[in-house]
Design an enzyme around this catalytic site. Sequence first.
Site, short mmCIF file in Angstrom:
data_model
loop_
_atom_site.label_atom_id
_atom_site.label_comp_id
_atom_site.label_asym_id
_atom_site.label_seq_id
_atom_site.Cartn_x
_atom_site.Cartn_y
_atom_site.Cartn_z
N VAL A 132 0.66 -1.41 -0.19
CA VAL A 132 0.10 0.22 -0.17
C VAL A 132 1.43 0.79 0.16
CG1 VAL A 132 -2.14 1.30 1.30
CG2 VAL A 132 -1.80 -1.71 1.23
N PRO A 133 1.41 1.83 -1.43
CA PRO A 133 2.17 2.36 -1.22
C PRO A 133 2.53 3.66 -1.19
CG PRO A 133 0.85 2.06 -3.34
CD PRO A 133 0.57 1.75 -2.39
N CYS A 134 2.34 4.25 0.75
CA CYS A 134 2.26 5.89 0.76
C CYS A 134 3.36 6.34 1.33
CB CYS A 134 2.38 5.45 2.17
SG CYS A 134 3.40 4.21 3.44
N HIS A 135 4.59 5.31 0.63
CA HIS A 135 5.55 6.17 -0.45
C HIS A 135 5.57 7.18 -1.55
CE1 HIS A 135 5.99 2.41 -1.82
NE2 HIS A 135 6.52 3.14 -3.13
N ARG A 136 4.37 6.97 -1.91
CA ARG A 136 3.93 7.86 -3.11
C ARG A 136 3.72 8.95 -2.95
NH1 ARG A 136 2.32 1.80 -6.27
NH2 ARG A 136 4.27 1.09 -6.69
#
Length: 177
Positions: A132-136
């Site tokens: 779940v790409p919270c780094h994006r």
Amino acid sequence: MIYTDQYASPLGKVTMASDGSALTGLWFDGQKYFGDTLTEQCEPGKLSVFDTTKQWLDIYFQGKAPDFTPPLLFNASPFREAVWAILLSIPYGQTMTYGEIADKIAKQKGAARMSAQAVGGAVGHNPISIIVPCHRVVGTNGSLTGYAGGIDKKVKLLTLEKTEMSAFFIPKKGTAL
């Protein structure tokens, strides 16, 4: 019962959690909010969901976009789950701002606006990092801020995805955004 397993990533050890059938947590060891979904009743386990997650991570850390997602289970407020669903829609190698996510949530709720700070809180408490790409998620002004795993890992993940990084910067401590 919650089960855990480990994955040795190029960026450090990762802990995975599962209810036995779906992934409920994935954290870099030592990150902020590490183990938020863990209970006292957890034990190491060898599960197919962990095998699937490790396969996903192997593909990802080879610099490729996996074409599948392990089964995920969230146990959170409807607001947080809505934010995390938007995170899942951010394409590999792309970014979205907190404000853009807030606008999407506002439209979903039929509201005039939504707080980007509230969105930031939900993004920060995402229990399934990387997948779940919270780094994006980046600041509206291009700041690379707000990654529970650490800004250094955020930069490395975005670089791995070949994200265009020229417009981004790391804010100095104490800088208001």
